[in-house]
Scaffold this motif. Structure first.
Motif, mmCIF file in Angstrom:
data_model
loop_
_atom_site.group_PDB
_atom_site.id
_atom_site.type_symbol
_atom_site.label_atom_id
_atom_site.label_comp_id
_atom_site.label_asym_id
_atom_site.label_seq_id
_atom_site.Cartn_x
_atom_site.Cartn_y
_atom_site.Cartn_z
ATOM 1 N N GLN A 104 5.931 29.147 79.935
ATOM 2 C CA GLN A 104 5.818 27.541 78.993
ATOM 3 C C GLN A 104 7.129 27.129 78.605
ATOM 4 O OE1 GLN A 104 5.865 29.046 74.785
ATOM 5 N NE2 GLN A 104 4.489 27.348 74.640
ATOM 6 N N ASN A 142 8.226 22.511 75.060
ATOM 7 C CA ASN A 142 7.491 21.433 74.053
ATOM 8 C C ASN A 142 5.714 21.600 74.821
ATOM 9 O OD1 ASN A 142 8.992 20.838 71.747
ATOM 10 N ND2 ASN A 142 10.327 19.291 73.892
ATOM 11 N N ARG A 143 5.593 22.562 75.806
ATOM 12 C CA ARG A 143 4.739 22.574 76.355
ATOM 13 C C ARG A 143 3.228 23.956 75.941
ATOM 14 N NH1 ARG A 143 4.873 19.562 81.391
ATOM 15 N NH2 ARG A 143 2.885 20.370 82.085
ATOM 16 N N GLY A 144 2.025 23.601 76.508
ATOM 17 C CA GLY A 144 1.707 24.579 75.642
ATOM 18 C C GLY A 144 1.707 25.794 76.869
ATOM 19 N N LEU A 145 0.975 26.483 76.679
ATOM 20 C CA LEU A 145 1.147 28.040 78.167
ATOM 21 C C LEU A 145 0.153 27.675 79.138
ATOM 22 C CD1 LEU A 145 1.635 29.408 75.257
ATOM 23 C CD2 LEU A 145 1.210 31.616 76.150
#
Lengths: 116, 117
Positions: free
Chosen positions: A38, A41-44
């Motif tokens: 991750q 400010n991003r998804g997995l």
């Protein structure tokens, strides 16, 4: 109940050196094991998974992980770290026992910091 | 291939207000998941859908949280009323249809960051 332990909150490594991010698990029956990364400010993002077969699994961006059934571990490794590898890494597990549902259980994450 | 889409990306509300999040999964993915990720913790599954049916909602606080996936594609997650402890990132993920003994990879959206004041 299934669980994942990531014993290190943070791992620091110099660029070009090998890195290891540790993960141990507990599950009824045989495990399915995953590593996700991750960025802020991003998804997995999916890196790799172990389902069955060869204990050494190769994934994205040069990462690999080794499944060790006797030690119930699935450590993430990379031979030569890059600064761009700096991120939060999550290990996850679920049981192959279908009676337990197919819920993924995540660890608390390990922050990897690669320095020049 | 387009990834999992979520909106909004950020939301700030006051406690006791209501809020809704939207998720559009990867095309062809029958299984959809909502996770809650509190700061410093790993994601925790709230609810899992297969097509428009609920597979697992055992960890969904049903007194305030609800979710639906009416046509088996898009999904919404609602909180009403919100509490301070609901401040978290809400992640949506999707995968191909799950069969017993088969594990499909879950692909995650960027998440919605909720702050409850």
């Amino acid at each position: 109940a299934q669980s994942v332990a990531q014993p290190e909150d943070q791992v620091n490594v110099a660029e070009g050196n090998p890195l290891t991010v540790k993960c141990t698990y507990s599950v009824s029956g045989n495990p399915y094991l995953f590593w996700y990364v991750q960025y802020p400010n991003r998804g997995l993002q999916f890196l790799l998974k172990y389902i069955t077969g060869d204990n050494l699994v190769k994934g994205s961006y040069g990462f690999e992980a080794e499944f060790n059934k006797s030690q119930t571990s699935f450590h993430l490794k990379k031979p030569s770290a890059l600064v761009s590898d700096s991120a939060l890494y999550f290990c996850a597990v679920r049981s192959t026992f279908t009676g337990g549902g197919n819920k993924l259980t995540f660890g608390t994450g390990t922050q990897l910091k690669v320095e020049l | 291939e387009a990834g999992v889409a979520q909106s909004p990306r950020y939301k700030i509300i006051e406690k006791r207000q209501s809020v809704a999040f939207w998720c559009n999964p990867i095309s062809g993915h029958a299984t959809l998941y909502w996770y809650q990720q509190i700061l410093g913790q790993g994601p925790k599954l709230l609810i899992q859908f297969q097509n428009n049916g609920v597979v697992d909602d055992s960890q969904l606080p049903k007194d305030r949280f609800s979710a639906e996936r009416l046509k088996g594609v898009d999904s919404t997650l609602k909180i009403q009323p919100a509490k301070l402890e609901d401040s978290a990132v809400y992640l949506c993920a999707s995968s191909l249809v799950e069969f017993p003994g088969r594990q499909e990879t879950q692909y995650f959206g960027p998440g919605t960051r909720l702050l409850v004041l």
